[in-house]
Scaffold this active site. Sequence first.
Site, PDB file in Angstrom:
ATOM      1  N   HIS A 132       0.827  -1.216   0.000  1.00 46.15           N
ATOM      2  CA  HIS A 132       0.000   0.000   0.000  1.00 46.15           C
ATOM      3  C   HIS A 132       0.857   1.259   0.000  1.00 46.15           C
ATOM      4  O   HIS A 132       1.807   1.383   0.755  1.00 46.15           O
ATOM      5  CB  HIS A 132      -1.019  -0.003   1.146  1.00 46.15           C
ATOM      6  CG  HIS A 132      -0.466   0.035   2.528  1.00 46.15           C
ATOM      7  ND1 HIS A 132      -0.135   1.214   3.164  1.00 46.15           N
ATOM      8  CD2 HIS A 132      -0.220  -0.951   3.425  1.00 46.15           C
ATOM      9  CE1 HIS A 132       0.288   0.954   4.389  1.00 46.15           C
ATOM     10  NE2 HIS A 132       0.259  -0.351   4.572  1.00 46.15           N
ATOM     11  N   GLU A 155      -4.921   1.873   2.413  1.00 46.46           N
ATOM     12  CA  GLU A 155      -5.020   0.712   3.299  1.00 46.46           C
ATOM     13  C   GLU A 155      -5.171   1.135   4.751  1.00 46.46           C
ATOM     14  O   GLU A 155      -5.905   0.502   5.511  1.00 46.46           O
ATOM     15  CB  GLU A 155      -3.774  -0.171   3.134  1.00 46.46           C
ATOM     16  CG  GLU A 155      -3.833  -1.485   3.897  1.00 46.46           C
ATOM     17  CD  GLU A 155      -3.323  -1.398   5.329  1.00 46.46           C
ATOM     18  OE1 GLU A 155      -3.563  -2.347   6.097  1.00 46.46           O
ATOM     19  OE2 GLU A 155      -2.695  -0.387   5.683  1.00 46.46           O
ATOM     20  N   GLU A 156      -4.488   2.197   5.136  1.00 48.08           N
ATOM     21  CA  GLU A 156      -4.395   2.543   6.558  1.00 48.08           C
ATOM     22  C   GLU A 156      -5.723   2.974   7.170  1.00 48.08           C
ATOM     23  O   GLU A 156      -5.998   2.651   8.323  1.00 48.08           O
ATOM     24  CB  GLU A 156      -3.358   3.653   6.763  1.00 48.08           C
ATOM     25  CG  GLU A 156      -1.921   3.239   6.486  1.00 48.08           C
ATOM     26  CD  GLU A 156      -1.381   2.227   7.490  1.00 48.08           C
ATOM     27  OE1 GLU A 156      -2.140   1.781   8.370  1.00 48.08           O
ATOM     28  OE2 GLU A 156      -0.199   1.878   7.384  1.00 48.08           O
ATOM     29  N   ASP A 162       3.435  -6.339   3.450  1.00 45.09           N
ATOM     30  CA  ASP A 162       2.987  -5.268   4.344  1.00 45.09           C
ATOM     31  C   ASP A 162       3.335  -5.605   5.785  1.00 45.09           C
ATOM     32  O   ASP A 162       2.522  -5.475   6.694  1.00 45.09           O
ATOM     33  CB  ASP A 162       1.487  -5.026   4.199  1.00 45.09           C
ATOM     34  CG  ASP A 162       0.997  -3.815   4.990  1.00 45.09           C
ATOM     35  OD1 ASP A 162       1.837  -2.984   5.368  1.00 45.09           O
ATOM     36  OD2 ASP A 162      -0.218  -3.722   5.234  1.00 45.09           O
ATOM     37  N   HIS A 222       3.444   2.836  12.597  1.00 44.72           N
ATOM     38  CA  HIS A 222       2.558   3.982  12.830  1.00 44.72           C
ATOM     39  C   HIS A 222       3.157   5.056  13.732  1.00 44.72           C
ATOM     40  O   HIS A 222       2.422   5.839  14.338  1.00 44.72           O
ATOM     41  CB  HIS A 222       1.222   3.526  13.440  1.00 44.72           C
ATOM     42  CG  HIS A 222       0.422   2.631  12.546  1.00 44.72           C
ATOM     43  ND1 HIS A 222      -0.792   2.083  12.931  1.00 44.72           N
ATOM     44  CD2 HIS A 222       0.641   2.185  11.276  1.00 44.72           C
ATOM     45  CE1 HIS A 222      -1.270   1.339  11.940  1.00 44.72           C
ATOM     46  NE2 HIS A 222      -0.412   1.387  10.932  1.00 44.72           N
TER      47      HIS A 222
END
Length: 460
Positions: free
Chosen positions: A273, A319-320, A347, A417
């Site tokens: 992604h 995607e997030e 990923d 993240h």
Amino acid sequence: MIFAGIGIGSAQQADVQMLREIYTASLKEGKSYDWLNHLSNQIGGRLSGSVQAEQAVTYTKKELDVLGLDRVWLQPVMVPKWVRGTPEFAYIESEPGETNNVPVCALGGSVATPAGGIKASVIEVQGVEDLAKLGKSQIEGKIVFYNRPMDPTLINTFEAYSGCVDQRYSGAEEAAKFGAVGVVVRSMNLSIDDHPHTGSMSYGELELTERIPAAAISTKGADLLSTTLKLNPEIKFFLRQNCRQLPDVQSYNVIGEIRGSEFPEEVIVVGGHLDSWDLGDGSHDDGAGCVQSMEVLNLLKKVGYQPRRTIRVVLFMNEENGLRGGRKYAEIAKEKNEKHLFALESDAGGFTPRGFSFDCTQEEFNRILTWKNLFEPYLVHQFIRGGSGADIGPLKDQGLVLSGLRPDSQRYFDYHHAETDTFKAVSKRELELGAAAMTSLVYLVDRYGFISSSALPDRQ
């Protein structure tokens, strides 16, 4: 078994040689690290709907064009646009005038606090299931502090993540039902540090007026808050954040392919992604997966391999915080009645590859296991049946085999993240080894297919 008139011994030797050539090309001539350098250091964090995300679309399409593929195109997809705003601020107030600042960051999709912030008493819980036990009388008007950590005893850190991520995703929705005015969530991180980790959250069906602000607190900050609460349950917590949800905007999946020479209607997908969170530059999550996927097509061309089936790279958007890109790709594929044979996603970071997971039948897995020995010299031979990847998940109802690259996971959640997810955290060699492993698997799937595929026996 006979392949194209070659005895199994000769076919096996040809595969050994091809994998060696793929690894050599990746480690000596690969482009993945340079591509990641540009994505990370020239573009940066690529939050869906942001200028940086659109710059990444333009850049990766241009680089795929340079490879001389048979086709490169952009697939439009509407994506959410959430912006963080000014930096968040929080502190623990032991008594009026006595405060300790703690690192926090808004969770993706959260509403803002009032301009002056919120300050309230705190109630600590270990998960959403604790809310009903406490009841509205103990929660109303307070900030709920979710403090269930990732389980450090689990060797598979993704299992540890799965064991506590529900409090991040659903914590605000559930706490609001009991009258809470906000939530703070312990970061999904096995290290004890000062780096809060963002991530997506949802309000479910709550009306806008019912939504409460949600923030992640660093693991070190969470420990401090928990200890302080035990010493003085009357403390207050202050939180200020200025995030906003704006109208959806148009973005794109970036797609390129080498058309199959014999069975072009059968499609093999490899991807990652392109969007990321905004605190770091998204090098591990998921810049690494994107450049490794691009590298698959580059390496196949470098070693002079002409695929029998169509090999397609897809750089998914969003995607997030929505999975819009993965869903749109599957939707269009279904509309066009495309036949997908295999989809591979990267990923899980650009760390040392250990193997692959496969979402498939036992019969298909038995075929895959016959390739395992080819990966043993490269220490990439942990083949397991299990999950694959979020973006390729929507393709599952087409009946294809889904797979995920599985790198060593021990360091992944130090970066996931967080502001620490930067280019300097990626090893060039580990990134290139992952790209080579992915290319090798794609090569084998293309050459042999699966027992349960529609392929004729002489194509096996």
